[in-house]
Design a protein around this motif. Structure first.
Motif, mmCIF file in Angstrom:
data_model
loop_
_atom_site.group_PDB
_atom_site.id
_atom_site.type_symbol
_atom_site.label_atom_id
_atom_site.label_comp_id
_atom_site.label_asym_id
_atom_site.label_seq_id
_atom_site.Cartn_x
_atom_site.Cartn_y
_atom_site.Cartn_z
ATOM 1 N N LEU A 47 0.829 -1.207 0.000
ATOM 2 C CA LEU A 47 0.000 0.000 0.000
ATOM 3 C C LEU A 47 0.864 1.257 0.000
ATOM 4 O O LEU A 47 0.582 2.225 -0.708
ATOM 5 C CB LEU A 47 -0.936 0.007 1.217
ATOM 6 C CG LEU A 47 -2.096 -0.978 1.186
ATOM 7 C CD1 LEU A 47 -2.760 -1.071 2.548
ATOM 8 C CD2 LEU A 47 -3.098 -0.585 0.114
ATOM 9 N N GLN A 50 2.591 1.694 -3.412
ATOM 10 C CA GLN A 50 1.666 2.136 -4.456
ATOM 11 C C GLN A 50 1.055 3.507 -4.161
ATOM 12 O O GLN A 50 0.093 3.907 -4.803
ATOM 13 C CB GLN A 50 0.567 1.107 -4.652
ATOM 14 C CG GLN A 50 1.077 -0.204 -5.223
ATOM 15 C CD GLN A 50 -0.052 -1.178 -5.487
ATOM 16 O OE1 GLN A 50 -1.200 -0.792 -5.688
ATOM 17 N NE2 GLN A 50 0.268 -2.451 -5.491
ATOM 18 N N SER A 51 1.624 4.209 -3.172
ATOM 19 C CA SER A 51 1.172 5.564 -2.785
ATOM 20 C C SER A 51 -0.309 5.597 -2.436
ATOM 21 O O SER A 51 -1.031 6.509 -2.807
ATOM 22 C CB SER A 51 1.473 6.563 -3.901
ATOM 23 O OG SER A 51 2.846 6.618 -4.151
ATOM 24 N N GLN A 52 -0.760 4.590 -1.690
ATOM 25 C CA GLN A 52 -2.165 4.496 -1.309
ATOM 26 C C GLN A 52 -2.442 5.020 0.095
ATOM 27 O O GLN A 52 -3.546 4.863 0.610
ATOM 28 C CB GLN A 52 -2.628 3.041 -1.411
ATOM 29 C CG GLN A 52 -2.555 2.470 -2.813
ATOM 30 C CD GLN A 52 -3.471 3.214 -3.767
ATOM 31 O OE1 GLN A 52 -4.637 3.446 -3.495
ATOM 32 N NE2 GLN A 52 -2.927 3.615 -4.898
ATOM 33 N N GLN A 66 -5.992 8.491 5.170
ATOM 34 C CA GLN A 66 -6.851 7.674 4.323
ATOM 35 C C GLN A 66 -5.989 6.650 3.604
ATOM 36 O O GLN A 66 -4.891 6.969 3.140
ATOM 37 C CB GLN A 66 -7.611 8.519 3.321
ATOM 38 C CG GLN A 66 -8.799 9.215 3.931
ATOM 39 C CD GLN A 66 -9.756 9.753 2.890
ATOM 40 O OE1 GLN A 66 -9.349 10.184 1.811
ATOM 41 N NE2 GLN A 66 -11.036 9.737 3.202
ATOM 42 N N VAL A 67 -6.528 5.446 3.528
ATOM 43 C CA VAL A 67 -5.824 4.344 2.882
ATOM 44 C C VAL A 67 -6.794 3.663 1.930
ATOM 45 O O VAL A 67 -7.956 3.426 2.278
ATOM 46 C CB VAL A 67 -5.317 3.318 3.920
ATOM 47 C CG1 VAL A 67 -4.561 2.189 3.241
ATOM 48 C CG2 VAL A 67 -4.431 3.988 4.960
ATOM 49 N N ALA A 68 -6.313 3.350 0.744
ATOM 50 C CA ALA A 68 -7.130 2.622 -0.220
ATOM 51 C C ALA A 68 -7.289 1.185 0.253
ATOM 52 O O ALA A 68 -6.346 0.565 0.743
ATOM 53 C CB ALA A 68 -6.475 2.640 -1.594
ATOM 54 N N SER A 70 -9.680 -2.676 -0.459
ATOM 55 C CA SER A 70 -10.261 -3.507 -1.522
ATOM 56 C C SER A 70 -11.634 -3.015 -1.946
ATOM 57 O O SER A 70 -12.019 -3.155 -3.101
ATOM 58 C CB SER A 70 -10.387 -4.950 -1.049
ATOM 59 O OG SER A 70 -9.160 -5.423 -0.576
ATOM 60 N N GLN A 73 -12.081 3.579 0.209
ATOM 61 C CA GLN A 73 -11.117 4.305 1.047
ATOM 62 C C GLN A 73 -11.497 4.137 2.515
ATOM 63 O O GLN A 73 -12.678 4.185 2.854
ATOM 64 C CB GLN A 73 -11.148 5.802 0.710
ATOM 65 C CG GLN A 73 -10.659 6.139 -0.664
ATOM 66 C CD GLN A 73 -9.150 6.237 -0.725
ATOM 67 O OE1 GLN A 73 -8.465 6.363 0.266
ATOM 68 N NE2 GLN A 73 -8.634 6.173 -1.927
ATOM 69 N N HIS A 105 -4.135 -1.817 6.776
ATOM 70 C CA HIS A 105 -4.344 -0.375 6.572
ATOM 71 C C HIS A 105 -3.743 0.430 7.724
ATOM 72 O O HIS A 105 -3.045 1.420 7.498
ATOM 73 C CB HIS A 105 -5.835 -0.063 6.443
ATOM 74 C CG HIS A 105 -6.524 -0.921 5.446
ATOM 75 N ND1 HIS A 105 -7.377 -1.929 5.812
ATOM 76 C CD2 HIS A 105 -6.462 -0.936 4.094
ATOM 77 C CE1 HIS A 105 -7.821 -2.538 4.731
ATOM 78 N NE2 HIS A 105 -7.281 -1.956 3.669
ATOM 79 N N ASN A 119 1.298 10.412 1.033
ATOM 80 C CA ASN A 119 0.904 11.550 0.209
ATOM 81 C C ASN A 119 0.317 12.589 1.143
ATOM 82 O O ASN A 119 -0.563 12.273 1.937
ATOM 83 C CB ASN A 119 -0.154 11.149 -0.826
ATOM 84 C CG ASN A 119 0.399 10.182 -1.840
ATOM 85 O OD1 ASN A 119 1.544 10.276 -2.215
ATOM 86 N ND2 ASN A 119 -0.429 9.254 -2.270
#
Length: 141
Positions: A47, A50-52, A66-68, A70, A73, A105, A119
């Motif tokens: 994660l 992948q800059s999530q 915040q985390v992406a 499945s 968010q 996460h 980010n």
């Protein structure tokens, strides 16, 4: 001190050894994998890679993460005692089964924050208002 508290203390000690100025060593990664499981660690690192993971600075200076996931968010709260993530895995594995003490996460947020690998976003009051509406009470029908 019970086993869960000891586990958390060792985990926090491993986090304290991480620094944003140098990448984690193989020894540090192995120690983390033993504590959280290699699958959870690899998923969290993926994660981050992948800059999530986003750190959102609010107008009052506080931060949200915040985390992406499945299925969308997740707004993750690492500062709540022990941390909190609204994902199904956290609810099932951490809160219900107590077979884990962290989800991917929450681990991604903690690691990204420690290593400075998130980010950075700034949000205004209108974004915060829209977020707060998600938590408003649903009127009875």
């Amino acid at each position: 001190m019970n086993a869960g508290e000891a586990h958390a203390t060792i985990f926090l000690g491993q986090l304290d050894a991480l620094s944003s100025s140098t990448p984690p060593t193989d020894e540090q990664l192995r120690a983390l994998a033993l504590l959280v499981g290699s699958t959870t660690l690899l998923a969290a690192l993926d994660l981050i890679d992948q800059s999530q993971v986003a750190k959102i600075t609010l107008p009052n200076g506080r931060a949200l993460y915040q985390v992406a996931g499945s299925i969308g968010q997740y707004t993750v709260h690492p500062d709540v005692r022990g941390g909190y993530c609204p994902c199904p895995a956290f609810s099932q594995l951490v809160l219900c089964n107590q077979s884990h003490f962290i989800c991917k996460h929450l681990l991604a947020v903690v690691l990204a924050d420690r290593l400075g690998l998130f980010n950075l976003k700034s949000m205004g009051l209108s974004w915060l208002q829209s977020l707060s509406l998600k938590f408003a009470a649903v009127p009875a029908t």
